[in-house]
Structures are given as structure tokens and as C-alpha cells.
Design a protein around this motif. Structure first.
Motif, PDB file in Angstrom:
ATOM      1  N   THR A  16      -8.231 -24.798 -39.927  1.00  0.00           N
ATOM      2  CA  THR A  16      -7.053 -24.750 -39.054  1.00  0.00           C
ATOM      3  C   THR A  16      -5.781 -25.051 -39.835  1.00  0.00           C
ATOM      4  O   THR A  16      -4.768 -24.375 -39.672  1.00  0.00           O
ATOM      5  N   ALA A  17      -5.855 -26.062 -40.698  1.00  0.00           N
ATOM      6  CA  ALA A  17      -4.683 -26.418 -41.509  1.00  0.00           C
ATOM      7  C   ALA A  17      -4.315 -25.290 -42.462  1.00  0.00           C
ATOM      8  O   ALA A  17      -3.141 -24.964 -42.646  1.00  0.00           O
TER       9      ALA A  17
ATOM     10  N   ARG B 185      -4.897 -22.068 -42.133  1.00  0.00           N
ATOM     11  CA  ARG B 185      -4.330 -20.932 -41.406  1.00  0.00           C
ATOM     12  C   ARG B 185      -2.926 -21.232 -40.893  1.00  0.00           C
ATOM     13  O   ARG B 185      -2.127 -20.318 -40.691  1.00  0.00           O
ATOM     14  N   ALA B 186      -2.636 -22.519 -40.661  1.00  0.00           N
ATOM     15  CA  ALA B 186      -1.325 -22.877 -40.120  1.00  0.00           C
ATOM     16  C   ALA B 186      -0.230 -22.871 -41.176  1.00  0.00           C
ATOM     17  O   ALA B 186       0.951 -22.763 -40.838  1.00  0.00           O
ATOM     18  N   LEU B 187      -0.608 -22.985 -42.436  1.00  0.00           N
ATOM     19  CA  LEU B 187       0.397 -23.023 -43.499  1.00  0.00           C
ATOM     20  C   LEU B 187       1.079 -21.662 -43.639  1.00  0.00           C
ATOM     21  O   LEU B 187       0.398 -20.638 -43.763  1.00  0.00           O
TER      22      LEU B 187
END
Length: 223
Positions: free
Chosen positions: A67-68, A70-72
Motif C-alpha cells: 500500500t505504501a 503504491r501510494a508514493l
């Protein structure tokens, strides 16, 4: 002028087929960036995904990492890395690898966890050690899904490697960035078309690899 006219004009211009800015050169650079980033992401993601999937631990942590990742924002990370490390290939590789690791990591974990436990238990009962169970029992069955994760990562890299042009490197992004700067929309559309074609070619390559690497029995059971 419509898009098809731009495409035809770009590919029919002989000047685009030779020299340092020619299509073969730019495609070669783009493929090189893609293979380097995919190899680095696989070296990171595959072992961790295989081991955590085999032992059934760390699934929640992997989900958080994915999740982290993909969020960057990829372009924002490129700018940050360029400010910290200067211009070159390394600031480009970092965001591409960060982008590609999550699908490889999570898909590999889920693929191993989805293997039928019956043959795994039978292998343990026969005295097979854990590395042998992972590599000879679980991996062949999980391979189709693992290849799916690698395919997803490769497509994302192919589509995003255009950012290399923003830090003075080559690749197909060179056509898009230079075309926008020069207001040469023929070049922009041509570059975007080449990226799309390369992405479709990547799909074809992984389809061929799956036909060769995955055993017919596993393919039939998957369908």
C-alpha cells in the motif's frame, strides 16, 4: 489533424529511424531501463514473497508495504532522488523499483499461500526439507500467479520509464518530453504509441514465457 495522421507522419519519416534519436535506439534504451528495474524488483520481491508465503507469516506487513509503495508518487520520488543523488540512472531506478516491488511481493506471497496443502503435507511426510518443498512442490504450482505479478510489474515499468527523459536520460520518454517542449505533437503521439506497443509486446513475451515455463498440468488445473 487527427491522431492517426500524427502516427503515420511520425513513423513514415525516415529521420526517426536512424541516429542517436532514432526509434531503434530509443526503444533499446527503454527496454534496458525496464529490464534493469524489473530485475532489481524481482531480486527484492521474489525471495521475500516466497519465504513469507511458505511460512505463512508477514502477510499484514506485506500488505502495508504494498500500500505504501503504491501510494508514493513516482514522479515526486524521481525529483526527490535527483535532488539527493544528482542526475543519472540511479535516481530513475529507485522510483521504478519502488513501483514494481509491491505487485511482485504481494502476488508471490498470495500465490504460495494458495497452493493446495495436501501435496505440501505429503512432501513433509516423506521427509523433504523446507527448501525442497518450496522449490519443488509449491513454486511450480504457484508459478502462473507469480508470472502474473512479474507481468503486472513489467507493464507498470514500461509505462512509467518515460520519466527517465525528465532527468536527461533516453528512452521513449525522450520523444514525449522533447515533443511537448518543441510543440511537436507528431513526436509526442509517436512516442506514446511506441510505449503502448512495447507494453503489448511485454504482454506477449510473458504469455510465451508462461507457455514454456508452466507445466501443462498446472495450466489445465488453473483453467
Amino acid at each position: 489533424m487527427n491522431v492517426l495522421h500524427f502516427v503515420n507522419a511520425f513513423f513514415s519519416d525516415s529521420a526517426h529511424w536512424s541516429g542517436y534519436d532514432g526509434i531503434p535506439t530509443r526503444v533499446g534504451e527503454h527496454i534496458r531501463y525496464t529490464l534493469q528495474a524489473l530485475a532489481l524488483a524481482a531480486v527484492i520481491g521474489l525471495p521475500i514473497g516466497l519465504l513469507t508465503g511458505h511460512y505463512g507469516r508477514g502477510g499484514n506487513v506485506l500488505s502495508l508495504i504494498a500500500t505504501a509503495g503504491r501510494a508514493l508518487p513516482t514522479f515526486g520520488l524521481l525529483v526527490l532522488m535527483t535532488m539527493l543523488l544528482g542526475f543519472g540512472l540511479l535516481p530513475v531506478m529507485i522510483p521504478l523499483v519502488v513501483l514494481a516491488v509491491p505487485p511482485i511481493l504481494v502476488t508471490t506471497y498470495e500465490a504460495v499461500r494458495a497452493v493446495d496443502p495436501s501435496p505440501v503435507d505429503a512432501a513433509r511426510g516423506m521427509g523433504m526439507r523446507e527448501p525442497g518443498i518450496l522449490l519443488r512442490v509449491e513454486l511450480p504450482v504457484a508459478l502462473p500467479l507469480i508470472l502474473g505479478g512479474l507481468r503486472s510489474a513489467a507493464i507498470q515499468i514500461v509505462s512509467t520509464a518515460t520519466i527517465a527523459a525528465y532527468v536527461s536520460l533516453g528512452g521513449l520518454g525522450r520523444y514525449i518530453v522533447d515533443g511537448l517542449y518543441q510543440r511537436d505533437y507528431e513526436k509526442v503521439v509517436g512516442g506514446a504509441t511506441l510505449v503502448a506497443v512495447l507494453a503489448l509486446g511485454t504482454l506477449a513475451v510473458f504469455w510465451a514465457v508462461s507457455r514454456v515455463a508452466v507445466s501443462p498440468g498446472v495450466r489445465r488445473s488453473g483453467t
